[in-house]
Design an enzyme around this catalytic site. Structure first.
Site: not given
Length: 236
Positions: A70-72
């Site tokens: 996940t990009e976070n």
């Protein structure tokens, strides 16, 4: 479409995941998510985009070996968290509470984007407003004056992932097709979409044209008429 950098999508037989409500017609969101999950190769590194694609996590088999990114800033994300499993500090990029699997790792947002841009993801699954017959993807802005654009990491994912799967409804609420000869909305990426999963059919975007892998309640000829673009059957 840039076919040099992209291996052909997995030719996995499409399983029958339809429930009693959609057995003779368009699939529900859960059934489409299950199709996507079962086409992801064992051990793949995958990013699930905001919206519909996040539901794919709930359909991955426990022994799939798939590592969700996940990009976070998280690797080895698990399915959505519910009830007592909800931790307000543990969310995906869409701020949906998620679980973590054994071996999960956390890192800086910039490092996460470096993974995306550096070609380290095997597949990303993105939602879309439109996909063209050439694989162009439009998923961040409709161009409407009152629309709020939401770029997020979609541009990085569309260019950086080795394969791009799109998960969307085939038609808008007004009946307009979302798989189109040419996108009319601002593009996220050109020639980046490899496969499109919808409630009516699954399509492969190839140099020869749009190939229909499977339909759900609608024949290829009827779909071609509603989409106003030529459709090819598997194998030609």
């Amino acid at each position: 479409m840039n076919t040099d950098r992209r291996p052909a999508p997995q030719e996995t037989p499409v399983p029958d995941v339809r429930g009693p409500r959609d057995a003779a017609g368009p699939l529900g969101q859960g059934a489409v998510a299950a199709l996507v999950a079962r086409d992801i190769p064992h051990g793949a590194f995958v990013n699930l985009g905001i919206g519909r694609p996040t539901s794919v996590a709930d359909h991955l088999a426990a022994d799939s070996g798939v590592v969700l990114h996940t990009e976070n800033g998280m690797l080895n994300m698990g399915p959505a968290a519910r009830g007592d499993a909800v931790d307000p500090d543990l969310t995906n990029a869409g701020k949906v509470p998620v679980t973590e699997l054994p071996g999960a790792a956390y890192f800086h947002h910039a490092d996460s984007f470096a993974m995306m841009r550096g070609g380290h993801l095997d597949i990303c699954v993105l939602g879309a407003f439109q996909v063209s017959a050439a694989g162009d993807l439009a998923n961040w802005h409709t161009g409407a004056p009152d629309a709020i654009p939401a770029v997020g990491g979609a541009m990085d994912l569309a260019i950086g992932a080795k394969q791009v799967f799109v998960m969307m409804t085939l038609f808008t609420r007004s009946g307009a097709p979302k798989l189109v000869p040419r996108c009319t909305y601002p593009l996220t990426g050109q020639g980046c979409a490899d496969r499109v999963y919808t409630d009516h059919a699954v399509f492969d975007i190839t140099p020869e044209g749009v190939v229909v892998r499977e339909t759900f309640g609608t024949g290829i000829d009827e779909l071609a008429g509603r989409l106003d673009l030529p459709l090819l059957s598997p194998g030609g």
